[in-house]
Scaffold this active site. Structure first.
Site, PDB file in Angstrom:
ATOM      1  N   ASN A  45     -77.845  17.786 -36.634  1.00  0.00           N
ATOM      2  CA  ASN A  45     -77.208  17.580 -37.780  1.00  0.00           C
ATOM      3  C   ASN A  45     -78.151  16.795 -38.970  1.00  0.00           C
ATOM      4  O   ASN A  45     -78.391  15.466 -39.107  1.00  0.00           O
ATOM      5  CB  ASN A  45     -75.983  16.903 -37.842  1.00  0.00           C
ATOM      6  CG  ASN A  45     -75.139  16.775 -39.025  1.00  0.00           C
ATOM      7  OD1 ASN A  45     -75.469  17.140 -40.328  1.00  0.00           O
ATOM      8  ND2 ASN A  45     -73.932  16.402 -38.840  1.00  0.00           N
ATOM      9  N   ARG A 100     -76.304  22.286 -37.866  1.00  0.00           N
ATOM     10  CA  ARG A 100     -75.124  22.526 -38.801  1.00  0.00           C
ATOM     11  C   ARG A 100     -75.743  22.682 -40.192  1.00  0.00           C
ATOM     12  O   ARG A 100     -76.896  21.992 -40.508  1.00  0.00           O
ATOM     13  CB  ARG A 100     -74.286  20.941 -38.999  1.00  0.00           C
ATOM     14  CG  ARG A 100     -73.757  20.975 -40.050  1.00  0.00           C
ATOM     15  CD  ARG A 100     -73.081  19.652 -40.083  1.00  0.00           C
ATOM     16  NE  ARG A 100     -71.984  19.344 -41.196  1.00  0.00           N
ATOM     17  CZ  ARG A 100     -71.869  18.537 -41.911  1.00  0.00           C
ATOM     18  NH1 ARG A 100     -72.496  17.235 -41.811  1.00  0.00           N
ATOM     19  NH2 ARG A 100     -70.886  18.413 -42.679  1.00  0.00           N
ATOM     20  N   HIS A 154     -66.204  21.522 -43.601  1.00  0.00           N
ATOM     21  CA  HIS A 154     -65.620  20.921 -42.426  1.00  0.00           C
ATOM     22  C   HIS A 154     -65.156  22.222 -41.813  1.00  0.00           C
ATOM     23  O   HIS A 154     -64.248  21.952 -41.004  1.00  0.00           O
ATOM     24  CB  HIS A 154     -64.540  20.220 -42.723  1.00  0.00           C
ATOM     25  CG  HIS A 154     -64.846  18.765 -43.342  1.00  0.00           C
ATOM     26  ND1 HIS A 154     -63.877  18.143 -44.433  1.00  0.00           N
ATOM     27  CD2 HIS A 154     -65.791  17.823 -43.307  1.00  0.00           C
ATOM     28  CE1 HIS A 154     -64.351  16.802 -44.608  1.00  0.00           C
ATOM     29  NE2 HIS A 154     -65.663  16.916 -44.034  1.00  0.00           N
ATOM     30  N   ARG A 194     -65.129   9.672 -52.643  1.00  0.00           N
ATOM     31  CA  ARG A 194     -64.899  10.776 -53.807  1.00  0.00           C
ATOM     32  C   ARG A 194     -63.546  10.798 -54.062  1.00  0.00           C
ATOM     33  O   ARG A 194     -62.566  10.710 -53.432  1.00  0.00           O
ATOM     34  CB  ARG A 194     -65.494  11.930 -52.925  1.00  0.00           C
ATOM     35  CG  ARG A 194     -66.824  12.174 -52.578  1.00  0.00           C
ATOM     36  CD  ARG A 194     -67.017  13.476 -51.670  1.00  0.00           C
ATOM     37  NE  ARG A 194     -67.740  13.325 -50.659  1.00  0.00           N
ATOM     38  CZ  ARG A 194     -67.727  13.874 -49.491  1.00  0.00           C
ATOM     39  NH1 ARG A 194     -66.934  14.968 -49.569  1.00  0.00           N
ATOM     40  NH2 ARG A 194     -68.788  13.389 -48.518  1.00  0.00           N
ATOM     41  N   GLU A 213     -67.458  18.395 -33.632  1.00  0.00           N
ATOM     42  CA  GLU A 213     -68.268  19.455 -34.387  1.00  0.00           C
ATOM     43  C   GLU A 213     -69.346  19.696 -33.772  1.00  0.00           C
ATOM     44  O   GLU A 213     -69.748  20.835 -33.550  1.00  0.00           O
ATOM     45  CB  GLU A 213     -68.419  18.715 -35.934  1.00  0.00           C
ATOM     46  CG  GLU A 213     -67.407  18.916 -36.790  1.00  0.00           C
ATOM     47  CD  GLU A 213     -67.628  18.093 -38.050  1.00  0.00           C
ATOM     48  OE1 GLU A 213     -67.375  16.898 -37.979  1.00  0.00           O
ATOM     49  OE2 GLU A 213     -67.652  18.622 -39.096  1.00  0.00           O
TER      50      GLU A 213
END
Ligand code: ADP
Length: 409
Positions: free
Chosen positions: A20, A102, A191, A252, A395
């Site tokens: 990742n 990823r 996601h 965010r 993940e």
């Protein structure tokens, strides 16, 4: 490392390296897919700075840490490879069958994990304008891993892929079609690997085929997104062109009136980059109360801190709105599923998000909700019409699983 790699054969061939790659970091995990065990996990951060740091943990062993400048992603991967070799599980092993990456943005083309070819890499590069923060780092990671093991399949697993099943009426923004298409402006969602994995695991927990279930999945980490999943397929999700839309997140804003951005430019004199930084890095929980860690926010709420309380309430209010919206999109909901750092660990967030939704058949049992566990579990009262569940996401395992499946074909 020897340039000659043995062909993986027989029983040994089951390892997958998952990478990742961020702009200044690389997270890695080496998994053995025969028993899904994690042989090692690690992180290289602050790449390009004098204070680069590598943290490496072998299975059942002590965590090792090294500091000192690591110039670039190639050096980061070399350093990680060195640690793995020291544990006797080096990347030159014939047991390693593929490397899974990823990749944040797969645009419209990539609906499935994909073996990386030159053409695939070009297409991921073409998507840089819609994912300027993420795709360049992912591309660097792929190139670096390819240079290290050119003989192995490199598999790209896209954050957006799961959401490609969204119907056009959910994916399109109501703006001029020509302008939108010319600039590939639409809702892609992110996601996806987590939403897909958690949907499947939730179905296992409920003991029903995912094809029969309507789920609302709430991935609440530092970034946060909700999705409506019907029969295992995503029909709506809260993130859009970029991961800025939707829920209130650590830093965010999530949804705002787009006119706020013109206002900031015209009235506050801010540049596009300044507005980008404001909304992506200085908003959300951190913008509202100065903290983005839910543990700290809860501590402050419990101590009577008003700013933290308001931030918590705004966060929960947005969550409730999405639960309601997705209940309407789905028509019937079988389960609401919480996952990621906040979703898995914060009982107060789960309790507050579900409170008052009895009309939807939703409730949280306080005792069940208070249980701390790394296992999938129900937190709704026994016999509830709609299940409320906590399902830890993974993940890396999902990327490894998809990579392994492709590498074996
Ligand atoms: P990322 O989006 O970085 O992958 P994670 O899914 O790991 O994030 O979630 C990180 C967030 O989870 C932290 O910022 C924190 O707010 C929250 N978190 C982690 N542990 C707990 C906990 N025990 N209680 C409440 N919140 C937690």
């Amino acid at each position: 490392m020897s340039p000659i790699h043995h062909t993986a054969t027989g029983q040994d061939a089951g390892r997958v390296l998952v990478l990742n790659s961020g702009s200044s970091s690389v997270k890695y995990q080496l998994l053995d897919m025969r028993d899904r065990s994690r042989l090692a996990t690690g992180l290289v951060e602050r790449i390009g700075e004098a204070s680069s740091r590598l943290v490496h943990t072998p299975q059942g062993g002590e965590t090792r840490e090294r500091t000192g400048r690591i110039d670039d992603h190639a050096q980061a991967l070399e350093a990680a490879a060195g640690e793995l070799a020291a544990d006797g599980i080096g990347l030159d092993s014939p047991a390693l069958v593929a490397i899974g990456h990823r990749v944040v943005h797969g645009g419209l083309r990539f609906t499935e994990p994909t073996v990386v070819t030159d053409d695939v890499l070009r297409e991921i590069e073409r998507l840089v304008p819609v994912a300027p923060l993420h795709n360049p780092a992912n591309i660097t990671g792929i190139r670096t891993a390819r240079a290290l093991r050119p003989d192995l399949p490199q598999v790209a697993v896209f954050d957006t892929a799961f959401h490609r099943s969204m119907p056009e009426h959910a994916a399109r923004y109501a703006i001029d079609v020509e302008t939108a298409d010319a600039h590939r402006i639409r809702r892609y969602g992110f996601h996806g690997t987590s939403h897909a994995y958690v949907s499947r695991r939730a179905a296992e927990l409920l003991g029903r085929p995912v094809e029969d279930l309507n789920l609302i999945v709430l991935h609440l980490g530092n970034g946060a997104s909700a999705s409506a999943v019907a029969g295992g397929r995503c029909v709506d999700t809260s993130m859009g062109l970029t991961p800025l839309e939707g829920l209130v997140m650590g830093t965010r804003s999530g949804d705002i009136d787009p006119a706020v951005t013109f206002h900031l430019k015209r009235v506050a004199g801010m540049s596009a980059d300044e507005i980008d930084t404001l909304l992506n890095q200085r908003s959300g929980l951190v913008g509202l109360c100065g903290d983005n860690d839910m543990r700290e926010i809860r501590r402050r709420v419990d101590a009577g801190d008003e700013r933290a309380s308001l931030a918590f309430d705004i966060y929960v209010h947005r969550l409730k709105k999405y639960i309601g919206a997705y209940a309407a999109v789905l028509g019937r909901v079988d389960a609401v599923v919480f996952t990621a750092g906040v979703g898995e660990n914060s009982a107060p967030v789960r309790e507050a998000a579900i409170a008052g939704l009895e009309g939807f058949g939703l409730a949280v049992d306080p005792e069940r909700n208070a249980v701390r566990s790394g296992e999938p579990r129900l937190v709704s009262p026994a016999g509830a019409r709609v299940a409320v569940a906590v399902v830890p996401t993974d993940e890396e395992l999902e990327i490894a699983r998809q990579t392994f499946a492709l590498a074996r074909d």
